[in-house]
Design a protein around this motif. Structure first.
Motif, PDB file in Angstrom:
ATOM      1  N   ALA A  16       0.753  -1.359   0.079  1.00 52.81           N
ATOM      2  CA  ALA A  16      -0.021  -0.051  -0.050  1.00 52.81           C
ATOM      3  C   ALA A  16       0.946   1.210   0.010  1.00 52.81           C
ATOM      4  CB  ALA A  16      -0.966  -0.043   1.211  1.00 52.81           C
ATOM      5  N   LEU A  17       1.952   1.066   0.642  1.00 56.41           N
ATOM      6  CA  LEU A  17       2.821   2.362   0.523  1.00 56.41           C
ATOM      7  C   LEU A  17       3.843   2.358  -0.491  1.00 56.41           C
ATOM      8  CD1 LEU A  17       3.685   4.821   2.311  1.00 56.41           C
ATOM      9  CD2 LEU A  17       5.373   3.207   3.847  1.00 56.41           C
ATOM     10  N   PHE A  18       4.288   1.246  -0.830  1.00 58.24           N
ATOM     11  CA  PHE A  18       5.472   1.305  -1.966  1.00 58.24           C
ATOM     12  C   PHE A  18       4.783   1.401  -3.284  1.00 58.24           C
ATOM     13  CE2 PHE A  18       7.898  -0.771  -5.120  1.00 58.24           C
ATOM     14  CZ  PHE A  18       9.272  -0.347  -4.682  1.00 58.24           C
ATOM     15  N   THR A  19       3.631   0.803  -3.629  1.00 61.01           N
ATOM     16  CA  THR A  19       3.010   0.857  -4.880  1.00 61.01           C
ATOM     17  C   THR A  19       2.909   1.954  -5.667  1.00 61.01           C
ATOM     18  OG1 THR A  19       2.039  -1.450  -4.798  1.00 61.01           O
ATOM     19  CG2 THR A  19       1.272  -0.184  -6.633  1.00 61.01           C
ATOM     20  N   PRO A  20       2.264   3.117  -4.694  1.00 59.10           N
ATOM     21  CA  PRO A  20       2.052   4.361  -5.243  1.00 59.10           C
ATOM     22  C   PRO A  20       3.396   5.029  -5.725  1.00 59.10           C
ATOM     23  CG  PRO A  20       0.734   4.028  -3.493  1.00 59.10           C
ATOM     24  CD  PRO A  20       1.574   2.859  -3.317  1.00 59.10           C
ATOM     25  N   LEU A  21       4.448   4.639  -5.074  1.00 60.72           N
ATOM     26  CA  LEU A  21       5.773   5.138  -5.314  1.00 60.72           C
ATOM     27  C   LEU A  21       6.520   4.813  -6.711  1.00 60.72           C
ATOM     28  CD1 LEU A  21       7.112   5.377  -1.568  1.00 60.72           C
ATOM     29  CD2 LEU A  21       5.977   7.306  -2.772  1.00 60.72           C
ATOM     30  N   ALA A  22       5.864   3.744  -6.996  1.00 57.92           N
ATOM     31  CA  ALA A  22       6.595   2.797  -8.176  1.00 57.92           C
ATOM     32  C   ALA A  22       7.101   3.362  -9.419  1.00 57.92           C
ATOM     33  CB  ALA A  22       5.884   1.472  -8.416  1.00 57.92           C
ATOM     34  N   GLN A  23       6.135   4.477  -9.690  1.00 51.65           N
ATOM     35  CA  GLN A  23       6.472   4.939 -10.844  1.00 51.65           C
ATOM     36  C   GLN A  23       7.662   6.101 -10.697  1.00 51.65           C
ATOM     37  OE1 GLN A  23       4.629   4.986 -14.284  1.00 51.65           O
ATOM     38  NE2 GLN A  23       6.680   5.714 -14.927  1.00 51.65           N
ATOM     39  N   GLY A  24       7.798   6.856  -9.632  1.00 49.52           N
ATOM     40  CA  GLY A  24       8.749   7.514  -9.689  1.00 49.52           C
ATOM     41  C   GLY A  24      10.194   7.028  -9.288  1.00 49.52           C
ATOM     42  N   LEU A  25      10.121   5.776  -8.716  1.00 51.80           N
ATOM     43  CA  LEU A  25      11.174   4.904  -8.233  1.00 51.80           C
ATOM     44  C   LEU A  25      11.690   4.081  -9.500  1.00 51.80           C
ATOM     45  CD1 LEU A  25       9.864   3.232  -4.958  1.00 51.80           C
ATOM     46  CD2 LEU A  25      11.896   4.729  -5.379  1.00 51.80           C
ATOM     47  N   ALA A  26      10.871   4.003 -10.637  1.00 50.79           N
ATOM     48  CA  ALA A  26      11.209   3.387 -12.011  1.00 50.79           C
ATOM     49  C   ALA A  26      11.902   4.421 -12.627  1.00 50.79           C
ATOM     50  CB  ALA A  26       9.839   2.953 -12.794  1.00 50.79           C
ATOM     51  N   GLU A  27      11.719   5.706 -12.502  1.00 53.24           N
ATOM     52  CA  GLU A  27      12.096   6.829 -13.219  1.00 53.24           C
ATOM     53  C   GLU A  27      13.512   6.887 -12.612  1.00 53.24           C
ATOM     54  OE1 GLU A  27       9.329  10.091 -13.003  1.00 53.24           O
ATOM     55  OE2 GLU A  27       8.086   8.914 -14.502  1.00 53.24           O
ATOM     56  N   GLY A  28      13.882   6.702 -11.395  1.00 52.33           N
ATOM     57  CA  GLY A  28      15.040   7.195 -10.784  1.00 52.33           C
ATOM     58  C   GLY A  28      15.961   5.926 -10.967  1.00 52.33           C
ATOM     59  N   THR A  29      15.437   4.830 -10.942  1.00 49.79           N
ATOM     60  CA  THR A  29      16.482   3.502 -11.372  1.00 49.79           C
ATOM     61  C   THR A  29      16.708   3.295 -12.679  1.00 49.79           C
ATOM     62  OG1 THR A  29      14.649   2.032 -11.309  1.00 49.79           O
ATOM     63  CG2 THR A  29      15.646   2.421  -9.013  1.00 49.79           C
ATOM     64  N   GLY A  30      15.738   3.557 -13.699  1.00 52.46           N
ATOM     65  CA  GLY A  30      15.982   3.309 -14.801  1.00 52.46           C
ATOM     66  C   GLY A  30      15.303   1.989 -15.355  1.00 52.46           C
ATOM     67  N   LEU A  31      14.566   1.306 -14.042  1.00 45.97           N
ATOM     68  CA  LEU A  31      14.163  -0.197 -14.215  1.00 45.97           C
ATOM     69  C   LEU A  31      12.724   0.109 -14.970  1.00 45.97           C
ATOM     70  CD1 LEU A  31      15.224  -1.663 -10.867  1.00 45.97           C
ATOM     71  CD2 LEU A  31      16.277  -2.106 -13.300  1.00 45.97           C
ATOM     72  N   PRO A  32      12.202  -0.883 -15.484  1.00 45.43           N
ATOM     73  CA  PRO A  32      10.748  -0.735 -15.878  1.00 45.43           C
ATOM     74  C   PRO A  32       9.903  -0.815 -14.660  1.00 45.43           C
ATOM     75  CG  PRO A  32      11.980  -2.611 -17.003  1.00 45.43           C
ATOM     76  CD  PRO A  32      12.964  -2.248 -16.118  1.00 45.43           C
ATOM     77  N   LEU A  33       8.732  -0.107 -15.100  1.00 40.71           N
ATOM     78  CA  LEU A  33       7.653  -0.042 -13.972  1.00 40.71           C
ATOM     79  C   LEU A  33       7.331  -1.431 -13.491  1.00 40.71           C
ATOM     80  CD1 LEU A  33       5.688   1.453 -12.151  1.00 40.71           C
ATOM     81  CD2 LEU A  33       4.074   1.415 -14.096  1.00 40.71           C
ATOM     82  N   LEU A  34       7.050  -2.538 -14.014  1.00 37.83           N
ATOM     83  CA  LEU A  34       6.625  -3.609 -13.617  1.00 37.83           C
ATOM     84  C   LEU A  34       7.824  -4.459 -12.858  1.00 37.83           C
ATOM     85  CD1 LEU A  34       4.533  -5.246 -16.642  1.00 37.83           C
ATOM     86  CD2 LEU A  34       3.690  -4.181 -14.648  1.00 37.83           C
ATOM     87  N   THR A  35       8.998  -4.161 -13.393  1.00 34.03           N
ATOM     88  CA  THR A  35      10.052  -4.817 -12.499  1.00 34.03           C
ATOM     89  C   THR A  35      10.155  -4.210 -11.135  1.00 34.03           C
ATOM     90  OG1 THR A  35      11.348  -4.972 -14.538  1.00 34.03           O
ATOM     91  CG2 THR A  35      12.620  -5.136 -12.576  1.00 34.03           C
ATOM     92  N   VAL A  36      10.187  -2.807 -11.074  1.00 28.92           N
ATOM     93  CA  VAL A  36       9.837  -2.069  -9.992  1.00 28.92           C
ATOM     94  C   VAL A  36       8.857  -2.798  -8.688  1.00 28.92           C
ATOM     95  CG1 VAL A  36       9.639   0.136  -8.615  1.00 28.92           C
ATOM     96  CG2 VAL A  36      10.742  -0.294 -10.660  1.00 28.92           C
ATOM     97  N   LEU A  37       7.635  -2.973  -9.522  1.00 29.03           N
ATOM     98  CA  LEU A  37       6.495  -3.445  -8.866  1.00 29.03           C
ATOM     99  C   LEU A  37       6.758  -4.904  -8.283  1.00 29.03           C
ATOM    100  CD1 LEU A  37       3.640  -2.462 -11.018  1.00 29.03           C
ATOM    101  CD2 LEU A  37       4.101  -1.469  -8.794  1.00 29.03           C
ATOM    102  N   MET A  38       7.611  -5.802  -8.999  1.00 29.40           N
ATOM    103  CA  MET A  38       8.106  -7.048  -8.759  1.00 29.40           C
ATOM    104  C   MET A  38       9.017  -7.059  -7.623  1.00 29.40           C
ATOM    105  SD  MET A  38       6.064  -9.236  -9.987  1.00 29.40           S
ATOM    106  CE  MET A  38       4.671  -8.256  -9.519  1.00 29.40           C
ATOM    107  N   VAL A  39      10.134  -6.134  -7.653  1.00 28.74           N
ATOM    108  CA  VAL A  39      11.005  -6.146  -6.561  1.00 28.74           C
ATOM    109  C   VAL A  39      10.685  -6.164  -5.184  1.00 28.74           C
ATOM    110  CG1 VAL A  39      12.999  -4.953  -5.811  1.00 28.74           C
ATOM    111  CG2 VAL A  39      12.705  -5.238  -8.198  1.00 28.74           C
ATOM    112  N   GLN A  40       9.315  -5.374  -4.986  1.00 27.89           N
ATOM    113  CA  GLN A  40       8.997  -5.090  -3.643  1.00 27.89           C
ATOM    114  C   GLN A  40       8.634  -6.500  -3.004  1.00 27.89           C
ATOM    115  OE1 GLN A  40       4.729  -3.476  -3.055  1.00 27.89           O
ATOM    116  NE2 GLN A  40       4.697  -3.533  -5.297  1.00 27.89           N
TER     117      GLN A  40
END
Length: 436
Positions: free
Chosen positions: A352-376
């Motif tokens: 609930a806390l991480f998922t809304p941040l995933a788009q910004g974290l994807a941009e910061g890491t250069g990783l795909p959005l779906l990958t960021v969602l799966m890392v959690q």
């Protein structure tokens, strides 16, 4: 002026979100009551439209949790799961690592057929404690404690690699669906997570328990002769096989696992051909947990709708060592971040806390959005303290495990996960093309 207005518009959503998550983390109120208070306050203060606040009830995650409880009650009632567990338990004697590994494997195998963590623990703990008695493992002894922890840790941590088998998974999937329109298929999710977070972590868990809680079980455990299958057991077995088949082929037929589970649950409740009466449904379907799940998804929706998630992400990103040119560093940082978030909101609340941040974290890491969602998934499946995962706490209580023993295993498993399994997971993500 515009910035001040933006912050002012986020004040009430921020306070409500922080208060709700704080109450869940502190456990000062029952989780379902905190969820109901969130719904009431959000609507009274007009923080978000009703379709946002109550969006959790529209999510597939809510219905899969409810279906899981119904299936779990039906499996226990007909005796099918107990029969399977006892048959498998008869083959676990021989050596201590084999016994521990067998229990861990049993928790993982049962997760494919029984979605509810609590249901699996309720089913397995009496069986495993009976196995401990037959193996000559004394009450309060190291071996008995080790087997109880194998049930709790195996049930919660390994099931994170199976999409419908873990509450945080369902919350993550529901939140990702609501926030980004993302959908995860059963087989693609399993292929991504099962090799490392399922099989390898199961081997690591077996090794950690065998080392921390050494024991010498008897080797002459006598298997109980099972009676013939009842008509109800045969019908339940056919229903489970059909449900599992439809879950594993959802990419082909297009029916989401939640609706497959709901259909199976409805069959269990049908008069004459089903397995449960209305009273048994009311007693076994844990509506409190379902409301809690809907509340978590509602918090996620409010965070996204208000723009609070984007603002938190903007504030958080500069503090993290993220570099699009170094995807390995970004992967490790995200895994560590989700592990630390367990301290704040426990495993069920991390998505609930991480998922809304995933788009910004994807941009910061250069990783795909779906990958960021799966890392959690790596992070919320790796609690540092037992309280961060309620199924582990339940298992420790049922197995009479001292808190210090659960803490020791938590910390050791987390260290090995971060030092060994996270790099292996990164290599596996790259091999499958989730990281370029």
């Amino acid at each position: 002026m515009g910035s001040s207005a933006a912050w002012g518009g986020l004040l009430l959503p921020g306070l409500l979100t922080a208060g709700t998550i704080g109450l869940w983390a502190a456990s000062r109120l029952p989780e379902y009551l905190t969820a109901l208070l969130f719904f009431a306050i959000a609507m009274i203060l007009g923080i978000a439209p009703a379709e946002v606040v109550f969006s959790g009830f529209l999510s597939s995650a809510f219905w899969l949790v409810l279906s899981g409880f119904v299936l779990g009650v039906a499996i226990r009632k007909v005796g099918l799961a107990d029969r399977a567990a006892r048959l498998l338990a008869a083959h676990l004697s021989g050596s201590w690592p084999r016994m521990v590994g067998g229990v861990v494997l049993l928790t993982y195998a049962l997760a494919f057929a029984m979605p509810s963590n609590m249901g699996r623990i309720t089913l397995l703990m009496p069986v495993v404690m009976a196995l401990a008695d037959r193996a000559g493992l004394a009450e309060g002894g190291r071996g008995r404690i080790g087997l109880a922890l194998a049930v709790g840790f195996g049930t919660f941590q390994l099931s994170a690699s199976i999409l419908p088998a873990n509450v945080p998974n369902l919350i993550m999937a529901g939140a990702a669906e609501r926030a980004y329109g993302a959908h995860f298929t059963y087989l693609s999710y399993l292929l991504l997570h099962a090799p490392v977070l399922g099989l390898l972590k199961g081997a690591v868990l077996t090794g950690c328990i065998s080392a921390l809680f050494p024991a010498t079980p008897r080797k002459d455990i006598v298997a109980e002769a099972p009676g013939p299958l009842s008509a109800a057991e045969r019908r339940m077995g056919l229903l489970l096989a059909t449900t599992l088949l439809l879950w594993t082929t959802d990419a082909w037929h297009g029916i989401q696992p939640a609706w497959v589970g709901l259909g199976a649950a409805c069959f269990c409740l049908l008069p004459r051909v089903g397995f449960l009466s209305g009273d048994e449904f009311a007693a076994g379907a844990n509506i409190r947990t379902c409301i809690y799940v809907a509340g978590i998804l509602g918090v996620t929706a409010v965070v996204v709708h208000s723009g609070l998630g984007a603002m938190i992400g903007d504030a958080l990103l500069p503090l993290l060592p993220l570099d699009p040119a170094r995807p390995g560093l970004g992967f490790a940082t995200l895994a560590a971040l989700t592990v630390l978030l367990n301290f704040v909101v426990t495993a069920n609340g991390v998505p609930a806390l991480f998922t809304p941040l995933a788009q910004g974290l994807a941009e910061g890491t250069g990783l795909p959005l779906l990958t960021v969602l799966m890392v959690q998934v790596i992070g919320y499946a790796t609690p540092l303290l037992p309280y961060q995962a309620s199924p582990i706490v339940v298992a420790m209580g049922m197995g009479k495990v001292p808190a210090r023993d659960g803490l020791r295993l938590c910390l050791l498993l987390a260290v090995v996960t971060l030092a060994l399994l996270v790099p292996l997971d990164y290599a596996w993500f790259r091999l499958l093309g989730w990281i370029s």
